[in-house]
Design an enzyme around this catalytic site. Structure first.
Site, short mmCIF file in Angstrom:
data_model
loop_
_atom_site.label_atom_id
_atom_site.label_comp_id
_atom_site.label_asym_id
_atom_site.label_seq_id
_atom_site.Cartn_x
_atom_site.Cartn_y
_atom_site.Cartn_z
N ALA A 90 -17.16 13.80 -64.82
CA ALA A 90 -18.43 14.14 -64.16
C ALA A 90 -18.15 14.51 -62.72
O ALA A 90 -17.12 14.14 -62.16
CB ALA A 90 -19.39 12.94 -64.20
N TYR A 91 -19.08 15.25 -62.15
CA TYR A 91 -19.07 15.50 -60.70
C TYR A 91 -19.84 14.33 -60.11
O TYR A 91 -21.05 14.19 -60.31
CB TYR A 91 -19.79 16.83 -60.43
CG TYR A 91 -19.78 17.25 -58.97
CD1 TYR A 91 -19.00 18.32 -58.55
CD2 TYR A 91 -20.55 16.58 -58.02
CE1 TYR A 91 -18.99 18.72 -57.22
CE2 TYR A 91 -20.53 16.97 -56.69
CZ TYR A 91 -19.75 18.04 -56.30
OH TYR A 91 -19.74 18.44 -54.99
N ASP A 103 -28.04 5.62 -63.51
CA ASP A 103 -29.33 5.12 -63.04
C ASP A 103 -30.05 6.15 -62.16
O ASP A 103 -31.25 6.08 -61.97
CB ASP A 103 -29.13 3.83 -62.24
CG ASP A 103 -28.11 4.01 -61.13
OD1 ASP A 103 -27.01 4.51 -61.42
OD2 ASP A 103 -28.40 3.66 -59.96
N TYR A 111 -27.39 15.34 -57.82
CA TYR A 111 -26.52 14.61 -58.75
C TYR A 111 -27.34 14.08 -59.94
O TYR A 111 -27.01 14.34 -61.11
CB TYR A 111 -25.81 13.47 -58.02
CG TYR A 111 -25.11 12.49 -58.94
CD1 TYR A 111 -23.93 12.83 -59.60
CD2 TYR A 111 -25.63 11.20 -59.15
CE1 TYR A 111 -23.30 11.92 -60.44
CE2 TYR A 111 -25.01 10.30 -59.98
CZ TYR A 111 -23.85 10.66 -60.63
OH TYR A 111 -23.23 9.77 -61.47
N1 LIG Z 1 -19.35 5.94 -59.81
C1 LIG Z 1 -20.53 5.39 -59.99
O1 LIG Z 1 -20.98 4.53 -59.21
C2 LIG Z 1 -21.36 5.77 -61.18
C3 LIG Z 1 -22.65 5.23 -61.31
C4 LIG Z 1 -23.40 5.55 -62.44
C5 LIG Z 1 -22.87 6.40 -63.41
N2 LIG Z 1 -21.63 6.92 -63.24
C6 LIG Z 1 -21.12 7.82 -64.28
O2 LIG Z 1 -19.99 7.23 -64.86
C7 LIG Z 1 -19.10 8.24 -65.33
C8 LIG Z 1 -17.70 7.95 -64.83
O3 LIG Z 1 -17.73 7.94 -63.41
P1 LIG Z 1 -16.52 7.45 -62.54
O4 LIG Z 1 -17.05 6.47 -61.56
O5 LIG Z 1 -15.39 7.10 -63.41
O6 LIG Z 1 -16.24 8.81 -61.75
P2 LIG Z 1 -14.91 9.35 -61.10
O7 LIG Z 1 -13.99 8.24 -60.76
O8 LIG Z 1 -15.36 10.31 -60.05
O9 LIG Z 1 -14.26 10.14 -62.31
C9 LIG Z 1 -14.80 11.33 -62.78
C10 LIG Z 1 -13.64 12.14 -63.30
O10 LIG Z 1 -14.18 13.37 -63.78
C11 LIG Z 1 -13.24 14.37 -63.47
N3 LIG Z 1 -13.88 15.68 -63.41
C12 LIG Z 1 -14.64 16.20 -62.43
N4 LIG Z 1 -14.98 17.45 -62.74
C13 LIG Z 1 -14.42 17.72 -63.95
C14 LIG Z 1 -14.40 18.83 -64.81
N5 LIG Z 1 -15.04 19.97 -64.49
N6 LIG Z 1 -13.72 18.75 -65.98
C15 LIG Z 1 -13.05 17.63 -66.31
N7 LIG Z 1 -13.01 16.54 -65.53
C16 LIG Z 1 -13.71 16.59 -64.37
C17 LIG Z 1 -12.68 13.99 -62.13
O11 LIG Z 1 -11.40 14.56 -62.00
P3 LIG Z 1 -10.95 15.18 -60.58
O12 LIG Z 1 -10.93 14.04 -59.64
O13 LIG Z 1 -9.62 15.76 -60.90
O14 LIG Z 1 -11.98 16.20 -60.23
C18 LIG Z 1 -12.59 12.47 -62.22
O15 LIG Z 1 -11.33 12.05 -62.63
C19 LIG Z 1 -19.68 9.56 -64.85
O16 LIG Z 1 -20.40 10.14 -65.91
C20 LIG Z 1 -20.64 9.16 -63.76
O17 LIG Z 1 -21.69 10.09 -63.61
C21 LIG Z 1 -20.84 6.61 -62.17
#
Ligand SMILES: NC(=O)c1ccc[n+]([C@@H]2O[C@H](COP(=O)([O-])OP(=O)(O)OC[C@H]3O[C@@H](n4cnc5c(N)ncnc54)[C@H](OP(=O)(O)O)[C@@H]3O)[C@@H](O)[C@H]2O)c1
Length: 293
Positions: A59-60, A101, A124
């Site tokens: 995800a972005y 959320d 987002y």
């Molecule tokens: N972080 C939070 O607090 C939070 C809260 C609620 C929900 N979420 C959701 O939880 C999920 C996992 O989040 P996370 O915290 O693990 O996020 P993260 O650490 O930012 O990881 C997201 C991964 O997605 C990759 N990515 C970005 N653009 C991409 C693309 N076009 N194709 C393939 N990969 C891509 C990124 O790789 P690069 O770094 O190489 O771009 C990164 O490794 C997401 O769906 C997010 O929306 C997160």
């Protein structure tokens, strides 16, 4: 069972890769091997890997940057999911997807249920909601797991920011009027693997939207308090900064943050027996890992 994991180097992606249960053959791809926003790449990889299940952890996630980089946020969070959903449907396989959320307005005062009206307030959240809609429209076997306030040993998150700032400063101001549920990346990975195992057994799941987050709810200020209570006990900090509670109005950010982000997680427990995890215990595990050589 062969599983394709996208976003395999993110916070959740890393934990998914570390916790593969027996009986699964996993192909994990980071953004350099598979950019989910590129439809042809998704088609080519999926037809090459021939997965029986896809877990999308890509995800972005740069919430503030998304406000000025909306095109990319939509390309990844909506179009990327659209591409994966269509590829999964073509193979008649399920897609497990993580959402947020931030699809809600943040104006409630009781835990959000899956059926509550969505109303994202920034790019987002809107783009993630677009991804949910694309998934529902294009892939019958879909499961959307909404989560919140993710932290872990890998990647950037609030815990790591607090530890860094805590070492640099004597006083830290932390927002005390936003309520939510910290959730460890490891617990999200465990929940997803539990779902994958249940699917493996029965070749079916009760598809739809579910909430999963850590327990209990708190504010960012209380989250910080717990970090600075546990970190010195583990020898990670010699001195603890003084914490100052501030309102959101004193911490302006490009993207508006929801004041209320608490997700009600009963449905996931009732349907799959997956219970919430105490984030304070998970925090201890993450701190231990961060502190180990
Ligand atoms: N972080 C939070 O607090 C939070 C809260 C609620 C929900 N979420 C959701 O939880 C999920 C996992 O989040 P996370 O915290 O693990 O996020 P993260 O650490 O930012 O990881 C997201 C991964 O997605 C990759 N990515 C970005 N653009 C991409 C693309 N076009 N194709 C393939 N990969 C891509 C990124 O790789 P690069 O770094 O190489 O771009 C990164 O490794 C997401 O769906 C997010 O929306 C997160």
């Amino acid at each position: 069972m062969r599983v394709l994991i996208t976003g395999a180097r993110g916070q959740v992606g890393c934990e998914l890769m570390r916790r593969v249960p027996q009986g699964f053959d996993v192909v994990g791809m980071g953004s350099t091997e598979l950019d989910i926003a590129v439809a042809d790449q998704v088609k080519a990889v999926v037809s090459d890997v021939r997965p029986q299940l896809i877990i999308n952890a890509a995800a972005y996630t740069a919430v503030d940057k998304a406000e000025s980089d909306a095109e990319r946020a939509w390309a990844v969070n909506r179009d990327g999911v659209d591409n994966l959903a269509k590829a999964a449907e073509e193979l008649a396989i399920p897609l497990l997807h993580i959402s947020t959320d931030y699809v809600f307005s943040g104006k409630a005062n009781e835990p959000y249920r899956e059926s509550d009206a969505t109303y994202p307030s920034g790019v987002y959240g809107a783009s993630k909601l677009g991804g949910e809609e694309a998934l529902v429209a294009n892939c019958r076997q879909h499961l959307i797991l909404r989560t919140s306030w993710v932290f872990g040993a890998h990647g950037n998150n609030f815990v790591k920011t607090m530890l860094r700032l805590g070492r640099e400063r004597d006083t830290l101001s932390v927002v005390a009027d936003q309520h939510g549920c910290p959730t460890s990346a490891a617990s999200i990975a465990d929940a997803l693997w539990s779902l994958a195992r249940q699917y493996q057994k029965s070749e079916a799941l009760q598809w739809g939207v579910y909430h999963f987050s850590g327990d209990p709810a708190c504010t960012w200020y209380q989250f910080a308090e717990e970090i600075f209570r546990q970190a010195p006990e583990m020898g990670m900090l010699v001195k603890v900064p003084k914490l100052k509670p501030i309102p959101t109005t004193e911490y302006p950010t490009p993207a508006k943050r929801p004041l209320w982000s608490v997700l009600g997680c009963n449905r996931l427990y009732d349907v799959f027996g997956i219970a919430q995890v105490d984030w304070r215990v998970e925090l201890g595990l993450v701190l231990r890992e961060l502190g180990s050589p």
